[in-house]
Write an enzyme that holds these catalytic residues in place. Structure first.
Site, PDB file in Angstrom:
ATOM      1  N   THR A  54       0.796  -1.225   0.000  1.00 30.14           N
ATOM      2  CA  THR A  54       0.000   0.000   0.000  1.00 30.14           C
ATOM      3  C   THR A  54       0.831   1.279   0.000  1.00 30.14           C
ATOM      4  O   THR A  54       0.269   2.373   0.054  1.00 30.14           O
ATOM      5  CB  THR A  54      -0.961   0.008   1.202  1.00 30.14           C
ATOM      6  OG1 THR A  54      -0.192  -0.117   2.406  1.00 30.14           O
ATOM      7  CG2 THR A  54      -1.936  -1.155   1.117  1.00 30.14           C
ATOM      8  N   GLN A  79       8.768   1.169  17.355  1.00 35.37           N
ATOM      9  CA  GLN A  79       8.568   2.129  18.445  1.00 35.37           C
ATOM     10  C   GLN A  79       7.176   2.744  18.398  1.00 35.37           C
ATOM     11  O   GLN A  79       6.496   2.835  19.430  1.00 35.37           O
ATOM     12  CB  GLN A  79       9.619   3.244  18.370  1.00 35.37           C
ATOM     13  CG  GLN A  79       9.431   4.309  19.447  1.00 35.37           C
ATOM     14  CD  GLN A  79      10.479   5.412  19.400  1.00 35.37           C
ATOM     15  OE1 GLN A  79      11.595   5.188  18.942  1.00 35.37           O
ATOM     16  NE2 GLN A  79      10.121   6.603  19.846  1.00 35.37           N
ATOM     17  N   PHE A  80       6.716   3.141  17.219  1.00 31.57           N
ATOM     18  CA  PHE A  80       5.411   3.785  17.083  1.00 31.57           C
ATOM     19  C   PHE A  80       4.297   2.839  17.512  1.00 31.57           C
ATOM     20  O   PHE A  80       3.358   3.229  18.223  1.00 31.57           O
ATOM     21  CB  PHE A  80       5.207   4.235  15.638  1.00 31.57           C
ATOM     22  CG  PHE A  80       3.871   4.857  15.365  1.00 31.57           C
ATOM     23  CD1 PHE A  80       3.485   6.032  15.988  1.00 31.57           C
ATOM     24  CD2 PHE A  80       2.985   4.258  14.471  1.00 31.57           C
ATOM     25  CE1 PHE A  80       2.243   6.605  15.738  1.00 31.57           C
ATOM     26  CE2 PHE A  80       1.748   4.828  14.210  1.00 31.57           C
ATOM     27  CZ  PHE A  80       1.372   6.002  14.839  1.00 31.57           C
ATOM     28  N   GLU A  81       4.392   1.569  17.121  1.00 32.07           N
ATOM     29  CA  GLU A  81       3.370   0.587  17.482  1.00 32.07           C
ATOM     30  C   GLU A  81       3.371   0.295  18.979  1.00 32.07           C
ATOM     31  O   GLU A  81       2.307   0.122  19.587  1.00 32.07           O
ATOM     32  CB  GLU A  81       3.579  -0.685  16.666  1.00 32.07           C
ATOM     33  CG  GLU A  81       3.257  -0.485  15.186  1.00 32.07           C
ATOM     34  CD  GLU A  81       3.903  -1.509  14.280  1.00 32.07           C
ATOM     35  OE1 GLU A  81       3.518  -1.572  13.092  1.00 32.07           O
ATOM     36  OE2 GLU A  81       4.819  -2.230  14.725  1.00 32.07           O
ATOM     37  N   ASP A  94       3.369  -9.779  15.090  1.00 31.30           N
ATOM     38  CA  ASP A  94       3.892  -8.486  14.659  1.00 31.30           C
ATOM     39  C   ASP A  94       2.674  -7.573  14.503  1.00 31.30           C
ATOM     40  O   ASP A  94       1.911  -7.720  13.550  1.00 31.30           O
ATOM     41  CB  ASP A  94       4.633  -8.625  13.325  1.00 31.30           C
ATOM     42  CG  ASP A  94       5.254  -7.319  12.855  1.00 31.30           C
ATOM     43  OD1 ASP A  94       5.250  -6.346  13.632  1.00 31.30           O
ATOM     44  OD2 ASP A  94       5.736  -7.265  11.708  1.00 31.30           O
ATOM     45  N   GLY A  99       9.984  -5.620   8.529  1.00 36.78           N
ATOM     46  CA  GLY A  99       9.365  -6.059   9.778  1.00 36.78           C
ATOM     47  C   GLY A  99       8.847  -7.483   9.677  1.00 36.78           C
ATOM     48  O   GLY A  99       8.933  -8.255  10.640  1.00 36.78           O
ATOM     49  N   ASP A 100       8.313  -7.837   8.509  1.00 39.38           N
ATOM     50  CA  ASP A 100       7.810  -9.194   8.290  1.00 39.38           C
ATOM     51  C   ASP A 100       8.952 -10.205   8.336  1.00 39.38           C
ATOM     52  O   ASP A 100       8.823 -11.282   8.928  1.00 39.38           O
ATOM     53  CB  ASP A 100       7.095  -9.273   6.942  1.00 39.38           C
ATOM     54  CG  ASP A 100       6.037  -8.195   6.774  1.00 39.38           C
ATOM     55  OD1 ASP A 100       5.340  -7.907   7.765  1.00 39.38           O
ATOM     56  OD2 ASP A 100       5.907  -7.631   5.678  1.00 39.38           O
TER      57      ASP A 100
END
Length: 293
Positions: free
Chosen positions: A49, A153-155, A115, A236-237
């Site tokens: 996306t 960090q944001f998550e 995740d 990240g995945d």
């Protein structure tokens, strides 16, 4: 020496036709390390996306339930791990929790690696790239049944409602996440200042285990890894998949598991950059006008 027992992973995350994110980023590396991987695609998109345009389908809870029922009817729903990543539908995410709980009832040793893909920071500003109503489902339903979580960090800030400005605050946030359920928390990337300089990223990990006498023991780890001069998706995945693999092989040593995970990431990214440069060099070379000799 006996051969290692087959270890099977149910990986529930995105699929894209073009590119390598979600299941396309996680499946092959896990297979290389000896895992059997069954995949459910939470979405099927033309591309990730981050492009200007994307098309495709988003699975809902009924469609996920139908797929899982097919596995159950054939008695092939035995798993050692569940790995989840990107999704866009709240009912689908809630159904994932039901499936994880059922799988844990039939295998008390099953490990759920989550995740919590919701968003990230760019130039210091965080934003979500999934629907906002996924956050309470992650916070209230998903994280409490997870054994290992790998937020950025944001998550981590979204899940706890706490900002991270210092390493001390990061440790406090990880403790809050432990209190929600997971034994292992790894903040995969942060904008904290690395001791080695601005060209390094900090990742932080925490593993909390309850000993037989009821006391809790916590292992903390801190890693600094060189930034790469490129923009990637799917990292990240890949990180979550590699952490699953290496915590399986080093279940009592988060430090070694994280070191091997970060090492794999660095090798993949550097090799990808080299391949991209070679591709563009060949393409530009082929376009150069030929001089007659």
């Amino acid at each position: 020496m006996e051969p290692e027992r087959e270890c099977r992973v149910l990986s529930i995350q995105s699929h894209v036709v073009r590119g390598y994110v979600g299941n396309k980023a996680a499946t092959f590396p896990l297979q290389v390390l000896g895992f059997e991987v069954d995949t459910v695609n939470s979405v099927q998109f033309s591309n990730h996306t981050g492009y200007a345009h994307w098309k495709g389908q988003v699975l809902n809870s009924d469609e996920l339930h139908e797929l899982y029922e097919g596995l159950k009817l054939n008695n092939v729903n035995q798993y050692d791990y569940v790995l989840t990543g990107y999704t866009r539908d709240t009912s689908f995410l809630a159904m994932v929790v039901d499936i994880v709980q059922e799988l844990k009832q039939q295998n008390s040793n099953l490990v759920y690696v989550c995740d919590p893909v919701m968003g990230d920071k760019w130039n210091g500003e965080g934003s979500m790239y999934v629907p906002k109503d996924l956050l309470p489902v992650y916070r209230d339903k998903v994280v409490p049944v997870a054994d290992i979580i790998t937020p950025n960090q944001f998550e981590a800030e979204l899940l706890t409602g706490r900002k991270i400005r210092t390493e001390k605050e990061a440790l406090e946030v990880m403790d809050m996440l432990h209190a929600m359920g997971p034994e292992t928390v790894v903040i995969t990337s942060s904008d904290l200042q690395a001791s080695l300089g601005n060209n390094y990223l900090i990742a932080l990990g925490s593993h909390r285990k309850t000993k037989a006498d009821g006391t809790k023991m916590t292992q903390r780890i801190r890693m600094e890894s060189p930034k790469v001069d490129a923009v990637f998706v799917g990292t990240g995945d890949l990180f979550a998949a590699m952490l699953l693999a290496w915590t399986h092989k080093h279940p009592n040593n988060l430090k070694v598991a994280c070191e091997k995970t970060v090492s794999a990431m660095q090798h993949v990214l550097q090799r990808t950059i080299k391949s991209a440069k070679d591709f563009w060099f060949r393409r530009d070379f082929q376009r150069m006008p030929r001089q007659a000799v």
